[in-house]
Design a protein around this motif. Structure first.
Motif, PDB file in Angstrom:
ATOM      1  N   THR A 109      -1.169  -8.234 -11.539  1.00  0.00           N
ATOM      2  CA  THR A 109       0.096  -7.612 -11.148  1.00  0.00           C
ATOM      3  C   THR A 109       0.362  -7.860  -9.671  1.00  0.00           C
ATOM      4  N   LYS A 110       1.648  -8.029  -9.331  1.00  0.00           N
ATOM      5  CA  LYS A 110       2.022  -8.222  -7.937  1.00  0.00           C
ATOM      6  C   LYS A 110       2.271  -6.865  -7.285  1.00  0.00           C
ATOM      7  N   PRO A 111       1.790  -6.676  -6.052  1.00  0.00           N
ATOM      8  CA  PRO A 111       2.036  -5.377  -5.387  1.00  0.00           C
ATOM      9  C   PRO A 111       3.504  -5.204  -5.048  1.00  0.00           C
ATOM     10  N   ALA A 112       3.937  -3.963  -4.976  1.00  0.00           N
ATOM     11  CA  ALA A 112       5.325  -3.666  -4.642  1.00  0.00           C
ATOM     12  C   ALA A 112       5.628  -4.078  -3.208  1.00  0.00           C
ATOM     13  N   GLY A 114       6.334  -4.041   0.496  1.00  0.00           N
ATOM     14  CA  GLY A 114       5.958  -3.105   1.547  1.00  0.00           C
ATOM     15  C   GLY A 114       4.617  -2.441   1.325  1.00  0.00           C
ATOM     16  N   ALA A 115       4.068  -2.499   0.101  1.00  0.00           N
ATOM     17  CA  ALA A 115       2.775  -1.877  -0.177  1.00  0.00           C
ATOM     18  C   ALA A 115       1.638  -2.799   0.249  1.00  0.00           C
ATOM     19  N   ALA A 116       0.523  -2.197   0.644  1.00  0.00           N
ATOM     20  CA  ALA A 116      -0.638  -2.977   1.071  1.00  0.00           C
ATOM     21  C   ALA A 116      -1.299  -3.624  -0.140  1.00  0.00           C
ATOM     22  N   LYS A 117      -1.800  -4.844   0.060  1.00  0.00           N
ATOM     23  CA  LYS A 117      -2.463  -5.551  -1.027  1.00  0.00           C
ATOM     24  C   LYS A 117      -3.830  -4.944  -1.302  1.00  0.00           C
ATOM     25  N   GLU A 122      -5.279  -5.523  -9.881  1.00  0.00           N
ATOM     26  CA  GLU A 122      -5.390  -5.191 -11.301  1.00  0.00           C
ATOM     27  C   GLU A 122      -4.721  -6.257 -12.150  1.00  0.00           C
ATOM     28  N   ASN A 123      -5.299  -6.486 -13.337  1.00  0.00           N
ATOM     29  CA  ASN A 123      -4.692  -7.435 -14.260  1.00  0.00           C
ATOM     30  C   ASN A 123      -3.615  -6.751 -15.078  1.00  0.00           C
ATOM     31  N   ARG A 124      -2.898  -7.542 -15.866  1.00  0.00           N
ATOM     32  CA  ARG A 124      -1.762  -7.028 -16.643  1.00  0.00           C
ATOM     33  C   ARG A 124      -2.146  -6.617 -18.061  1.00  0.00           C
ATOM     34  N   GLY A 125      -3.449  -6.601 -18.366  1.00  0.00           N
ATOM     35  CA  GLY A 125      -3.904  -6.114 -19.661  1.00  0.00           C
ATOM     36  C   GLY A 125      -4.075  -7.181 -20.721  1.00  0.00           C
TER      37      GLY A 125
END
Length: 396
Positions: A109-112, A114-117, A122-125
């Motif tokens: 998953t790509k972080p939102a 402005g959010a810190a990496k 986490e993977n997408r399942g």
């Protein structure tokens, strides 16, 4: 001054197989004992290319994926490639080995914004696993519904799309019976608005200025500019109602695409000009030479150019343009279908369909007993109610 004799230049033979000679800058660096930096490779160079320009089989094998692969779902969000690889090898009964697994891909998953990496994304399942043999592919599919870290995995062929939800039909039934949907451009919006709100107008703007500004978007039905009662100047906002909803959408975007013809050199050439030789012969009195049959002039091709016509600024001020509510929608919200009250006979109507709504029974208020005060001095101090004495005073 004597001209120099042009001497024939000798052709220089260059061997492309030899390495490129160092430049002056490189030679100066070598004299100082410095090492040369690695030269970046260009896009057209390839180490694996032969003399004929064909790529070797080694590079082809790297890029080509195996036709045998599976899709693994219901994974934990913190599962890793090593865990999945080890689980497949341990539970396959020897059919799947480490050499047989050619690729393991777990999308993350790509972080939102402005959010810190995170340190461990986490993977997408789900994951994709490729194998070198068909037997390993069948063995992996047989492990479906087997648990990994307390979760039952769903494993199926990577090319199988069974169970995927079908595309829902559009609201106006635009989807065909065969399952194919019409393009998005053909799907019409429900109750599209043809009216726009225009804000941040200058005080000198009039309705004629707005009409000349937005007429490129499409035909206009009416324009309303809010004005002051005393001066008659614009309050800074207004409304424009178009005849088509597409025109309102272009206005909200801030520009409209228009087509213009490009003038060419042939547009400025006069076709009725005659040769100068004919004029000279006519002046000498000689017989006019026979005119050669004129060739039919081919009509020049009209070149059309499409460009953007911006409507987001007026008199140097950026406009605030938004879609406004349609007249009927606005009327229903403000008056709750007031035009249908007369038809129903009573004033009780609901806001949507105008049908009469049920009236609640009126509850009579309970009469409260009032405690009157007999002493007027006590009533003045406490604010109590004084009983009426039945006297009436009149003034002439």
């Amino acid at each position: 001054s004597k001209k120099r004799k042009s001497s024939a230049l000798k052709e220089i033979e260059v061997d492309l197989k030899l390495p490129e000679p160092p430049s002056k800058r490189a030679r100066r660096a070598l004299k100082k004992g410095k090492t040369l930096p690695a030269k970046p490779k260009s896009d057209d160079e390839d180490e694996d290319e032969d003399e004929d320009g064909k790529k070797t089989d080694a590079t082809k094998k790297k890029k080509e994926r195996s036709p045998y692969g599976v899709w693994v779902g219901n994974l934990r969000f913190n599962a890793t490639k090593a865990e999945l690889r080890k689980w497949l090898i341990d539970n396959s009964g020897g059919t799947i080995t480490d050499e047989v697994i050619t690729r393991v891909h777990i999308p993350t998953t790509k972080p939102a914004e402005g959010a810190a990496k995170p340190k461990t994304p986490e993977n997408r399942g789900f994951a994709y696993v490729d194998f070198a043999t068909f037997e390993a592919n069948v063995a992996a599919i047989a492990l479906s519904e087997t648990e990994l870290a307390g979760r039952k995995l769903l494993i199926k062929d990577a090319k199988s799309f069974e169970g995927r939800p079908k595309k829902e039909a559009t609201e106006d039934g635009a989807a065909t019976a065969e399952g194919g949907a019409t393009p998005a451009t053909e799907v019409k919006k429900k109750n599209p608005s043809t009216k726009i709100f225009v804000g941040n107008l200058a005080f000198q703007v009039t309705e004629d200025d707005l009409r000349a500004h937005f007429e490129k978007c499409g035909p206009i039905r009416w324009i309303k500019v809010a004005t002051f009662e005393d001066t008659g100047k614009c309050k800074g906002y207004g409304w424009v109602n178009f005849e088509e909803p597409e025109a309102a959408e272009w206005a909200v975007k801030g520009f409209v695409k228009i087509k213009e013809t490009i003038d060419t050199l042939e547009d400025f050439i006069d076709e009725d000009t005659t040769p100068a030789a004919d004029d000279d012969a006519a002046a000498d009195g000689d017989e006019k030479p026979k005119k050669s049959p004129k060739k039919k002039a081919t009509e020049p091709e009209v070149k059309i150019k499409t460009r953007k016509w911006w409507v987001n600024k007026l008199q140097g001020r950026p406009l605030k343009i938004e879609l406004a509510e349609d007249d009927q929608t606005r009327y229903k919200k403000r008056f709750r279908g007031g035009s249908q009250k007369q038809q129903n006979g009573d004033g009780a109507t609901n806001g949507e369909g105008g049908a009469p709504r049920e009236r609640k029974p009126f509850k009579e208020r309970e009469k409260k007993e009032i405690n009157y005060s007999n002493d007027i001095s006590v009533a003045r101090l406490t604010g109590a109610v004084v009983a009426s004495q039945g006297k009436k005073t009149t003034f002439d």
